[in-house]
Design a protein around this motif. Structure first.
Motif, PDB file in Angstrom:
ATOM      1  N   TRP A 243       0.818  -1.216   0.000  1.00 42.17           N
ATOM      2  CA  TRP A 243       0.000   0.000   0.000  1.00 42.17           C
ATOM      3  C   TRP A 243       0.848   1.261   0.000  1.00 42.17           C
ATOM      4  CZ3 TRP A 243       0.746  -3.209   4.107  1.00 42.17           C
ATOM      5  CH2 TRP A 243       1.322  -2.665   5.244  1.00 42.17           C
ATOM      6  N   VAL A 246       1.760   2.584  -3.812  1.00 35.52           N
ATOM      7  CA  VAL A 246       0.801   3.171  -4.726  1.00 35.52           C
ATOM      8  C   VAL A 246       0.943   4.685  -4.741  1.00 35.52           C
ATOM      9  CG1 VAL A 246      -0.800   1.316  -4.332  1.00 35.52           C
ATOM     10  CG2 VAL A 246      -0.998   3.409  -2.981  1.00 35.52           C
ATOM     11  N   GLU A 247       0.490   5.270  -5.814  1.00 36.98           N
ATOM     12  CA  GLU A 247       0.531   6.723  -5.899  1.00 36.98           C
ATOM     13  C   GLU A 247      -0.752   7.290  -5.351  1.00 36.98           C
ATOM     14  OE1 GLU A 247       1.765   8.855  -9.178  1.00 36.98           O
ATOM     15  OE2 GLU A 247       3.502   7.599  -9.575  1.00 36.98           O
ATOM     16  N   ALA A 248      -0.601   8.190  -4.404  1.00 41.02           N
ATOM     17  CA  ALA A 248      -1.790   8.801  -3.823  1.00 41.02           C
ATOM     18  C   ALA A 248      -2.356   9.820  -4.801  1.00 41.02           C
ATOM     19  CB  ALA A 248      -1.421   9.472  -2.506  1.00 41.02           C
ATOM     20  N   VAL A 249      -3.662  10.036  -4.708  1.00 40.79           N
ATOM     21  CA  VAL A 249      -4.272  11.047  -5.565  1.00 40.79           C
ATOM     22  C   VAL A 249      -3.999  12.422  -4.996  1.00 40.79           C
ATOM     23  CG1 VAL A 249      -6.089   9.704  -6.605  1.00 40.79           C
ATOM     24  CG2 VAL A 249      -6.463  10.680  -4.347  1.00 40.79           C
TER      25      VAL A 249
ATOM     26  N   THR C 108      -6.979  -3.179   0.721  1.00 43.71           N
ATOM     27  CA  THR C 108      -7.607  -2.647  -0.482  1.00 43.71           C
ATOM     28  C   THR C 108      -9.046  -2.253  -0.178  1.00 43.71           C
ATOM     29  OG1 THR C 108      -8.407  -4.809  -1.163  1.00 43.71           O
ATOM     30  CG2 THR C 108      -6.221  -4.185  -1.949  1.00 43.71           C
ATOM     31  N   ARG C 147      -7.810  -1.221  -5.444  1.00 48.91           N
ATOM     32  CA  ARG C 147      -6.957  -0.079  -5.112  1.00 48.91           C
ATOM     33  C   ARG C 147      -6.855   0.069  -3.595  1.00 48.91           C
ATOM     34  NH1 ARG C 147      -7.534   4.235  -9.341  1.00 48.91           N
ATOM     35  NH2 ARG C 147      -7.267   3.039 -11.254  1.00 48.91           N
ATOM     36  N   TYR C 148      -5.885   0.884  -3.179  1.00 47.78           N
ATOM     37  CA  TYR C 148      -5.746   1.215  -1.757  1.00 47.78           C
ATOM     38  C   TYR C 148      -6.397   2.568  -1.489  1.00 47.78           C
ATOM     39  CZ  TYR C 148      -2.640  -2.726  -1.276  1.00 47.78           C
ATOM     40  OH  TYR C 148      -2.144  -3.988  -1.245  1.00 47.78           O
ATOM     41  N   GLN C 151      -5.388   5.892  -2.912  1.00 46.37           N
ATOM     42  CA  GLN C 151      -5.549   6.180  -4.339  1.00 46.37           C
ATOM     43  C   GLN C 151      -6.914   6.773  -4.663  1.00 46.37           C
ATOM     44  OE1 GLN C 151      -4.275   2.025  -5.021  1.00 46.37           O
ATOM     45  NE2 GLN C 151      -3.149   2.830  -6.768  1.00 46.37           N
TER      46      GLN C 151
END
Lengths: 249, 241, 397
Positions: A243, A246-249, C108, C147-148, C151
């Motif tokens: 986790w 991942v790229e955060a928004v 997730t 997704r996590y 995201q």
């Protein structure tokens, strides 16, 4: 005052004598020159001597860190449960951390004598603070909202710990293991003073203490081992915490 | 010290000789009748160890703090600053000391530099991290009220980085004091001489050396922990609670 | 709203919640945080607990799932005391949504939603099916399920938070300022979505907020709390706006009560203006004639497509030719729906800086025009101020 001890420095004068080729009996050429930084001939000829010490160093490190982790982890869980223990445990492990390893080895002299056991006790004690602090930090960094939501959804205290808090503390926990392991590899070189073997044996001996090639070789192997551990932990951390990739928004 | 001898357990009995060594001179088998140990020698060696440690710490401090502050303020060189910290941990003290003795030579100046090399990484990394973690909004505000970059560094970032710097200094001190224990290898006679010279000082001497070294290291630790508390601004302490 | 219909639509049903002298006293405080609270929440209703900070509303709510333990008194959920089960088991049967959402960053979206079903030991297929169903219900693309949380946007995270709380189909949901951390525009959207969702699922919901406007919009009933969980008035939003029980409620509701009542109305509840519609190709003379009729109050005609969906406003220049052009000169601006809450519709008008906007039905076809003028006339009318209007039921989709 000058040292009364017959430290191996007394061997300084013998540098020029050179090292004798084990099989042929010739004096190796680079030994004729004092202060020669690195003698490849000698290194290739003698590298096999480093096998056992390297293995010992590795074992000392792994066993010590494993024991240190087991104890520190339990201490951290205790401190999480009983908050009053937090400060005493931090101070206690801090004291163990601050005592120089060489002194620690020999403080154990009347109790465990010399040997591997002694070295492992002292090295594990050294890692406690690093790992304990990191586990505590990791638990402290878990978002309050996640814990609150977990409780509100009906997770028991134990489930909150194992399913929410500890997974989220993985980065800090592995970070602590990383620091502890890398430091322990370096310090395990001192285990020679506890007569526990390791790469220190290839440095702290009458012949080698003034011989840069032997020192560089031993030190180099130790640093490579530390680097290898570092890489292993970084890889494990990466795969254990998807986790965070991942790229955060 | 006979109090300890009176304790029933043999473990405690094992330490009595060491305490006798610390407080009164002992015969040695190899010094030709010259007595060893005793409080005077202990204090002399402890002083040497304190002296070289402080010297090395000061050297490490004046190099690492400005560099850490500079990079922290600029926000660049993170890889370098953190990398130095990681690499520093991996350096085996014994190898470093032996290497320096074999290549450069012996004596206090050489030792000081070697110890400073071991002391720089923790201070540098922690200073850098301390500045980076300083409240960025406070820095923006400082710029907004018209402070120069140097004033921001000195009046805002430095005070906020103090806890980090002190953490670094403590880590650095642990390294330096520990390594100063093996300083006799480069001809500087610290408490480690008792430990390394079993043939001169005997088992009691070794144990006495270990005890004194541990006490010295803990004195350093306590002194710095106290200093860290005093130096951390009250506002930051309150924030941490 | 007939009760039978509500039961039909509900999935896991809803339970009533009954506070019976519920009291919470903390050791270190002299006065109780909540003092002998009696409150009946009917099954399938949204009960909003609202009041100033420190009034005990959150404590009152948390006593239901025993994340705050009762000191005295009892709370019955579906007629059964909350004290009869141990805390964790009780909580698995009660949905819980908090302001900070509290999604688990390391799991997730699907795993987050599956939390309670897993605790309850559902099998994998059932969990997977339920997760898919819930994602659809809260309007999240099923593709996002792996997704996590990091995201997703804040609004998406909040929807997942609601889905997670609904996972095991609990008869009661606790929502602690669930939209408090969302920006105003998205908050309005999430509120509307949630009301639509609730119309389907008809859960019993305890909803805590400090925002009276949110309370009026969301609540079937509102409990206005003062301090120590003392309920000053417990009534429908309309009753509270029409007849505040005392000075405290009056102050808390605020001086703009008439304006607040817009929250109780939908666009369809008011008489809209007739919309002069024009399809492309229609003779402009006809359109101009229509605009001149006395019952048409908008100065412009609205360009619509074949299915009467609005396309733009026609200006005088557009109508200069013989037939209506295919594109309009002036942009469309805001478009409202008959189901929109009046207060939100007014906000949209003001935000779009337009005096009027077309109103469409659920197919997107224009049914009329809403203007700022209509709203201000309504606010000035005696109807808006008299108690008779209290008869207006809370509108629902």
């Amino acid at each position: 005052m000058t040292s009364l001890a017959a430290t191996p420095l007394a061997a300084v004068g013998e540098v020029g004598k050179g090292f004798i080729h084990e099989r042929t009996g010739e004096t190796l050429p680079c030994q004729a020159r004092p202060n020669h930084l690195f003698c490849w001939d000698w290194a290739t000829e003698n590298i096999h001597r480093y096998g056992t010490p390297t293995l010992q160093q590795f074992e000392l490190t792994v066993i010590s860190v494993l024991i240190g982790f087991a104890i520190a982890f339990v201490l951290a869980l205790l401190a999480r449960r009983f908050r009053l223990l937090q400060w005493p445990l931090l101070a206690g492990t801090g004291i163990l951390f601050a005592i120089p390893s060489v002194a620690f080895f020999l403080l154990l002299l009347p109790i465990t004598g010399r040997g591997r056991e002694t070295a492992i006790i002292a090295l594990s004690a050294y890692t406690l603070q690093i790992i304990y602090r990191n586990v505590m930090q990791g638990l402290a960094n878990v978002p309050e909202s996640a814990k609150q939501a977990a409780r509100g959804m009906g997770l028991t205290d134990r489930q909150i710990l194992w399913k929410v808090e500890l997974p989220l503390a993985i980065p800090e926990i592995i970070g602590g293991l990383r620091i502890a392991t890398v430091s322990t590899v370096a310090i395990a070189t001192l285990a020679v003073f506890a007569h526990a073997g390791g790469l220190g044996t290839q440095i702290y001996s009458e012949a080698n203490l003034t011989f840069p090639t032997a020192i560089i070789l031993a030190g180099g192997i130790a640093m490579l081992m530390a680097l290898a551990f570092d890489v292993v932990f970084l890889t494990v951390q990466r795969f254990a915490t998807p986790w965070r990739r991942v790229e955060a928004v | 010290m006979n109090v300890l001898a009176a304790l029933p357990h043999p473990v405690f009995a094992g330490f009595t000789g060491a305490f006798e060594f610390i407080f009164s001179k002992q015969e040695s088998s190899v010094t030709g009748g010259k007595k060893v140990g005793g409080i005077e020698q202990v204090l002399e060696l402890a002083w040497t160890q304190t002296y070289v440690s402080l010297l090395a710490l000061a050297l490490a401090f004046v190099i690492a703090v400005p560099v850490g502050l500079y990079f922290g303020h600029r926000g660049t060189g993170e890889l370098l600053a953190v990398g130095i910290g990681n690499a520093g941990r991996a350096v085996p003290e014994l190898a470093l000391i032996a290497f320096i003795a074999a290549i450069i030579g012996v004596g206090i100046p050489v030792l000081t530099i070697a110890l400073a090399v071991l002391g720089i990484p923790p201070i540098l990394t922690n200073t850098f991290v301390g500045v980076r973690q300083a409240d960025r909004s406070a820095v923006t505000a400082a710029r907004g009220v018209g402070m120069t970059e140097f004033e921001i560094l000195r009046k805002v970032e430095l005070p906020m980085a103090v806890p980090g710097i002190m953490t670094g200094v403590r880590g650095s001190t642990v390294n330096i004091v520990a390594t100063a224990t093996i300083a006799p290898l480069v001809g500087v006679v610290t408490l480690g001489d008792f430990i390394l010279g079993e043939n001169v000082y005997g088992t009691n001497g070794v144990l006495a050396g270990a005890i004194c070294t541990a006490i010295l290291a803990l004195l350093f630790e306590f002194a710095l922990a106290g200093l860290q508390r005093r130096l951390t601004s009250k506002g930051l302490r309150l924030q941490a609670q | 709203m007939p009760a039978a219909e509500a039961t039909e639509q509900s999935q896991g049903g809803a339970s009533s919640v009954s506070y019976q002298g519920a009291t919470k006293r903390y050791d270190d405080a002299s006065a109780p945080a909540v003092d002998h609270l009696d409150l009946e929440v009917e099954a399938g209703e949204i009960c909003v607990l609202v009041g100033p900070s420190g009034c005990g509303k959150t404590t009152s709510m948390r006593m239901v799932n025993r994340t705050v333990e009762l000191t005295e008194g009892d709370i019955l959920v579906g007629g059964e005391s909350v004290k009869r089960k141990d805390g964790p088991r009780l909580r698995r049967e009660i949905g819980y949504v908090i302001q900070q959402i509290g999604l688990f960053p390391h799991r997730t979206i699907a795993q987050n939603i599956a939390t309670v079903p897993q605790l309850l030991g559902w099998d994998k297929d059932r969990i997977r099916a339920r997760t898919a169903e819930l994602l659809e219900l809260v309007g999240i693309d099923p593709e996002l399920s792996d997704r996590y949380p990091a995201q997703l946007s804040g609004g998406q995270q909040q929807r997942i938070g609601v889905a997670r709380a609904l996972a095991a189909d609990p008869p009661v949901m606790l929502m602690d300022e669930p939209f408090g951390a969302i920006d105003p525009i998205n908050r309005e959207r999430l509120q509307n979505e949630f009301l639509r969702l609730q119309a389907d699922i008809r859960k019993t919901i305890l909803f805590v907020t400090h925002d009276i406007d949110e309370a009026i919009k969301m609540g079937d009933r509102i409990a206005i709390m003062h301090e120590h969980g003392k309920v000053e008035q417990y009534a429908t939003p309309a009753e509270i706006l029409m007849a505040p029980a005392n000075e405290f409620v009056e102050d808390f509701v605020g001086a703009d009560r008439a304006l607040k009542r817009l929250s109780l109305m939908r666009v369809r509840d008011i008489n809209l203006w007739k919309a002069p519609l024009a399809r492309a190709g229609r003779p402009t003379s006809e359109v101009r004639a229509e605009l001149d009729r006395p019952d048409v109050e908008v100065p412009y005609a609205l360009l619509v497509d074949d299915r009467e969906r609005p396309r733009g406003w026609l200006t005088a220049r557009d109508l200069a030719g013989d037939t209506v052009p295919a594109t309009a000169d002036a942009p469309l601006g805001p478009v409202l729906e008959t189901g929109d809450v009046m207060r939100d519709a007014l906000a949209d008008l003001l935000q779009g800086e337009s005096m009027y906007a077309p109103v469409t039905d659920h197919n997107g076809a224009v049914v009329g025009i809403l203007s700022v003028e209509i709203i201000s006339e309504f606010l000035g009318s005696p109807e808006a101020k008299t108690d008779e209007h209290a008869a207006v039921e809370r509108p629902r989709d």
